[in-house]
Scaffold this motif. Structure first.
Motif, short mmCIF file in Angstrom:
data_model
loop_
_atom_site.label_atom_id
_atom_site.label_comp_id
_atom_site.label_asym_id
_atom_site.label_seq_id
_atom_site.Cartn_x
_atom_site.Cartn_y
_atom_site.Cartn_z
N SER A 17 7.96 12.00 30.41
CA SER A 17 8.25 13.12 29.79
C SER A 17 9.64 13.21 29.39
O SER A 17 10.08 13.89 28.17
N SER A 18 10.23 12.63 29.92
CA SER A 18 11.96 12.69 29.89
C SER A 18 12.45 11.69 29.21
O SER A 18 13.61 11.60 28.49
N ALA A 19 11.71 10.90 28.61
CA ALA A 19 11.89 9.48 27.67
C ALA A 19 12.30 10.16 26.26
O ALA A 19 11.70 10.92 25.79
N LYS A 20 13.47 9.71 25.69
CA LYS A 20 13.95 10.14 24.45
C LYS A 20 14.21 9.02 23.69
O LYS A 20 14.78 7.72 24.10
N ALA A 21 13.94 8.88 22.36
CA ALA A 21 14.25 7.63 21.44
C ALA A 21 15.58 7.85 20.99
O ALA A 21 15.92 9.22 20.52
N GLU A 22 16.46 6.85 20.70
CA GLU A 22 17.87 7.13 20.47
C GLU A 22 18.21 5.97 19.65
O GLU A 22 17.59 4.95 19.89
N GLY A 23 19.32 6.21 18.64
CA GLY A 23 19.65 4.82 17.90
C GLY A 23 19.03 4.98 16.62
O GLY A 23 18.05 5.55 16.40
N LEU A 26 10.88 10.17 16.65
CA LEU A 26 9.76 10.09 17.72
C LEU A 26 9.70 11.32 18.45
O LEU A 26 8.92 11.78 19.19
N ASN A 27 11.05 11.87 18.63
CA ASN A 27 11.31 13.05 19.58
C ASN A 27 10.85 14.26 18.98
O ASN A 27 10.19 15.11 19.51
N ARG A 28 11.10 14.37 17.49
CA ARG A 28 10.90 15.64 17.01
C ARG A 28 10.02 15.17 15.56
O ARG A 28 10.80 14.76 14.61
N VAL A 29 8.83 15.26 15.80
CA VAL A 29 7.86 14.56 14.62
C VAL A 29 7.83 15.39 13.41
O VAL A 29 7.75 16.69 13.47
N PRO A 30 8.36 14.89 12.34
CA PRO A 30 8.41 15.78 10.93
C PRO A 30 6.94 16.33 10.57
O PRO A 30 5.82 15.80 11.19
N LYS A 31 6.96 17.32 10.05
CA LYS A 31 5.83 18.36 9.77
C LYS A 31 4.50 17.60 9.23
O LYS A 31 3.64 17.44 9.45
N TYR A 81 0.99 -1.15 -0.11
CA TYR A 81 0.07 0.03 -0.15
C TYR A 81 0.79 1.21 -0.19
O TYR A 81 1.99 1.20 0.34
N PRO A 82 0.28 2.38 -0.51
CA PRO A 82 1.29 3.57 -0.35
C PRO A 82 1.76 3.71 1.00
O PRO A 82 0.94 3.91 1.90
N ALA A 83 2.94 4.10 1.14
CA ALA A 83 3.59 4.35 2.47
C ALA A 83 4.68 5.35 2.32
O ALA A 83 5.57 5.23 1.51
N GLU A 84 5.03 6.15 3.07
CA GLU A 84 5.91 7.19 3.39
C GLU A 84 7.04 6.65 4.35
O GLU A 84 6.84 6.56 5.43
N PHE A 85 8.24 6.39 3.90
CA PHE A 85 9.30 6.13 4.89
C PHE A 85 10.05 7.24 5.45
O PHE A 85 10.52 8.26 4.61
N LEU A 86 10.24 7.37 6.47
CA LEU A 86 10.66 8.48 7.48
C LEU A 86 12.28 8.47 7.76
O LEU A 86 12.43 9.27 8.64
N GLY A 87 12.84 7.28 7.36
CA GLY A 87 14.21 7.09 7.87
C GLY A 87 14.38 5.99 8.79
O GLY A 87 13.49 5.72 9.28
N GLU A 88 15.61 5.95 9.24
CA GLU A 88 15.78 4.69 10.17
C GLU A 88 16.21 5.30 11.45
O GLU A 88 16.20 4.49 12.57
N ALA A 92 9.26 3.73 25.80
CA ALA A 92 8.76 4.73 26.60
C ALA A 92 8.73 6.03 25.67
O ALA A 92 7.75 6.93 25.94
N ALA A 93 9.31 6.42 24.61
CA ALA A 93 9.45 7.53 23.84
C ALA A 93 8.10 7.16 22.98
O ALA A 93 7.48 8.41 22.67
N ALA A 94 7.69 6.08 22.37
CA ALA A 94 6.51 5.93 21.50
C ALA A 94 5.45 6.35 22.41
O ALA A 94 4.45 6.90 21.97
N LEU A 95 5.31 6.17 23.86
CA LEU A 95 4.14 6.44 24.82
C LEU A 95 3.72 7.94 24.96
O LEU A 95 2.76 8.15 25.01
N LYS A 96 4.97 8.78 24.64
CA LYS A 96 4.49 10.08 24.52
C LYS A 96 3.86 10.29 23.52
O LYS A 96 3.25 11.70 23.46
N LEU A 97 3.78 9.73 22.48
CA LEU A 97 2.89 9.89 21.08
C LEU A 97 1.63 9.98 21.47
O LEU A 97 0.76 10.42 20.62
N VAL A 98 0.93 9.28 22.44
CA VAL A 98 -0.24 9.10 22.99
C VAL A 98 -0.75 10.44 23.30
O VAL A 98 -2.06 10.76 22.65
N ASP A 99 -0.30 11.23 23.85
CA ASP A 99 -0.88 12.80 24.31
C ASP A 99 -0.36 13.80 23.03
O ASP A 99 -1.41 14.25 22.67
#
Length: 672
Positions: free
Chosen positions: A625-631, A419-424, A407-414, A451-458
């Protein structure tokens, strides 16, 4: 709602329903070959003819005719009977008379409908029959295309459900042929579903060819353990051997589809099996008795019975894990873990690691972010659901290495930092969505991104009235069951290895690294001579999922029960009986002597495991709120779709699929 009259009975039908659906609501059986509830309407076969007034004085195809207010529909007039006989006669003009050697015999729509709606004999005697050359559709699908009646179900399934345009029609009229493009193998994860869809014997199962007739088989209700979807299947066995696995209809889980691995790995149930007890002596595994094996375990533990750990594999049922945990508790220990590949994440709130949208619900999402999951390989049936959502207009974004989506999908990189700074583009799409969803896969869990993904809930307002868009997609059939049983330690496999247990019980754990347990006595309780058995010091042969009753919980928290289809080979025993006997050898009490007692004890401890259906895990936890996604996600956990578990690796069919469909190896003939 329109009102129609079917054979003199007035009924109300939903707006947009077809005449065929109206007839079925009235309890009338309408024959059909091309029409299928889950596929688009083609109107090819003309078998579903009925008489409709007002309208032209001729039979009309009911599958393609909308039901309108005031229609009078007749399914039993002489005109309809004669028209159906004529259609059946034309369908059989070129059909070969090879029912005795056709694998569809006994479960063939053409046979059934020819008897019910056809003429007593044929008027075509001297005309030549058309013949069609066979097509190669890969190691799973056997083709005899002379039998094909051009219903195009296989074409529509490949395009609409699987999303892979691999099967199509060539030429026109009498010369029309169904084929794969360039006559190559149909290489996708749901390809063998066309066998179930084919109403004649044109597409049949290549591995199952000439193996058995349907009336010879015993059917057992079971659950597919090749992934975490928990597809409902029926195991068909003959004697002590499982001959095939077919999907059962469950609209909430797998609809009526099944992945190729879940369908065809069953031939691995009889290969590379462990059917004797083995104990390593002088560096070599040698056949032994049960008593010798238990004595070896008991003497190695000595007086410190608490120095024992247990690791559960990906296909273990809940009862086995509960029995193992009970045994360790009786010994004074509690080192248990089911995340055998070493993943660690917070499991204090199971709602945070559940597929909360539900498998059926994800179809209704209108914006989906997939983080670290190759969904086609990790859960092929979930991928089919995502395709439905995309067809309904959902936007799909993926974080991770590129893979071929359907299906059509946009890949946002690896990089997980998105997850910390969401693309526009993602942020705007999520804010505009009414039912936004996030799917966190195994690659993201392994990188500690939960933990970082859970921040996307809010951030994306994922939880709304009647909607929870936060999902974790597991790959192991045992994962959610193990978490419900608290079969995990905080530090995962690292904590287990650091404890340096004297004895390690491996419950079918074939994907784990045994190197950190070099000083432990490794006891493998499993069914195949795979990686776990090679590393073991003691092998206790156990039963596979087809050879025991058991409870499984899928990735959405749905509790399901699988029944025993056949007996385990040789000296192999059901897992819980092995653990019960080991308890006697260690002189401890576990409190159960039968499967019913074991199950009852398990349900009393975790009541949700006794109720088939979705378990209630409560609300999502508050995000840190302090969780950061890295790697970066550089690769996905599954490197080969067809060889992900010991049963599949033992399967000759799965090995051939891997070589031919994924690695393009030439399958050499003996003469070469």
């Amino acid at each position: 709602m329109p009102k129609v009259t079917v054979d003199g009975e007035e009924i109300e039908v939903p707006a947009g329903a077809t005449v065929l659906q109206a007839c079925e609501l009235a309890g009338k059986e309408i024959p059909r070959f091309c029409y299928h509830e889950r596929l688009s309407i083609a109107g090819n076969c003309r078998m579903c003819l009925v008489e409709v007034k007002p309208g032209p004085p001729k039979p009309q195809a009911s599958c393609a005719l909308p039901a309108g207010d005031g229609q009078e529909i007749r399914t039993d007039t002489p005109m309809v009977k004669k028209a159906r006989e004529g259609v059946m006669e034309f369908l059989l003009i070129n059909h070969p008379l090879d029912c005795p050697i056709c694998d569809q015999g006994g479960e063939c729509d053409l046979q059934d409908q020819a008897v019910a709606y056809g003429r007593g004999g044929s008027r075509y005697e001297r005309e030549n029959k058309r013949a069609v050359t066979e097509k190669y559709m890969g190691p799973l699908i056997k083709t005899i295309m002379t039998r094909c009646i051009h219903c195009t179900r296989c074409v529509r399934f490949s395009e609409e459900i699987a999303g892979v345009d691999e099967i199509g029609a060539l030429y026109r009229g009498e010369d029309m042929q169904i084929t794969t493009y360039l006559e190559q193998a149909a290489a996708h994860e749901l390809s063998a579903n066309v066998i179930d869809l084919c109403p004649v014997g044109a597409l049949t199962s290549r591995p199952y060819a000439f193996e058995a007739r349907p009336w010879e088989l015993k059917r057992t209700l079971s659950i597919d353990v090749s992934d975490a979807v928990g597809a409902n299947i029926s195991l068909h066995s003959k004697g002590r051997e499982v001959m095939r696995a077919l999907p059962r209809i469950n609209d909430d889980v797998n609809e009526e589809w099944l992945s190729d691995k879940g369908r065809y790995q069953v031939d691995g149930l009889t290969k590379r099996r462990l059917d004797k007890v083995f104990v390593r002596k002088g560096g070599k595994l040698q056949a032994a008795s049960w008593n010798e094996a238990f004595d070896a375990i008991s003497s190695h533990l000595g007086s410190d019975k608490s120095s024992i750990a247990a690791v559960a594999g990906d296909m273990v049922d809940c009862e086995t894990m509960f029995a193992a945990k009970t045994l360790l508790k009786a010994c004074g220990g509690g080192l248990v873990e089911a995340r055998q590949t070493g993943m660690t994440y917070d499991v204090s709130n199971l709602a945070a690691v559940n597929f909360n949208s539900t498998l059926a619900g994800i179809e209704t999402a209108d914006c989906i972010l997939i983080v670290g999951s190759h969904v086609r390989w990790e859960a092929a049936l979930v991928n089919a659901r995502l395709r439905k959502a995309a067809k309904n207009g959902a936007k799909v974004f993926v974080v991770g290495p590129d893979w071929e989506t359907t299906y059509p999908a946009e890949f946002l990189g690896e990089d997980l930092k998105v997850l910390n700074r969401v693309p526009k583009a993602l942020g705007d799409a999520m804010k505009a969505a009414e039912r936004p969803a996030v799917i966190v896969g195994g690659a993201a869990l392994a990188k500690g991104a939960l933990a970082a993904a859970l921040k996307l809930v809010d951030k994306f307002n994922l939880v709304r009235d009647d909607w929870n868009g936060f999902n974790v997609l597991h790959m192991s059939a045992a994962r959610m069951g193990s978490l419900m049983l608290d079969f995990a330690v905080e530090g995962g496999m690292a904590d287990l290895a650091a404890a340096k247990p004297k004895v390690l019980l491996s419950l079918g754990a074939d994907e784990m690294d045994y190197e950190p347990f070099a000083d432990s006595l490794k006891v493998y309780i499993g069914h195949h001579g795979d990686r776990g058995a090679h590393a073991a010091d003691v092998i206790l042969p156990a039963a596979s999922y087809a050879e025991k009753d058991g409870t499984y919980v899928n990735t959405e928290g749905r509790v399901q029960f699988a029944e025993k289809a056949v007996f385990a080979p040789g000296d192999a025993r059901e897992d819980w009986t092995i653990l019960r006997a080991l308890a006697d050898a260690l002189d401890v009490s576990v409190g159960f002597d039968s499967f019913a007692e074991l199950q009852s004890a398990m349900i009393s401890e975790v009541p949700a495991l006794g109720e088939e259906g979705l378990a209630d895990y409560g609300a999502l936890p508050k995000a840190d709120s302090s969780a950061k996604a890295e790697g970066e996600i550089t690769a996905y956990p599954i490197a080969d779709f067809y060889l992900t578990n010991p049963i599949a690796r033992a399967s000759a069919v799965m090995q051939q699929c891997s070589a031919e469909l994924l690695h393009a190896d030439e399958i050499k003939e003996a003469a070469e």
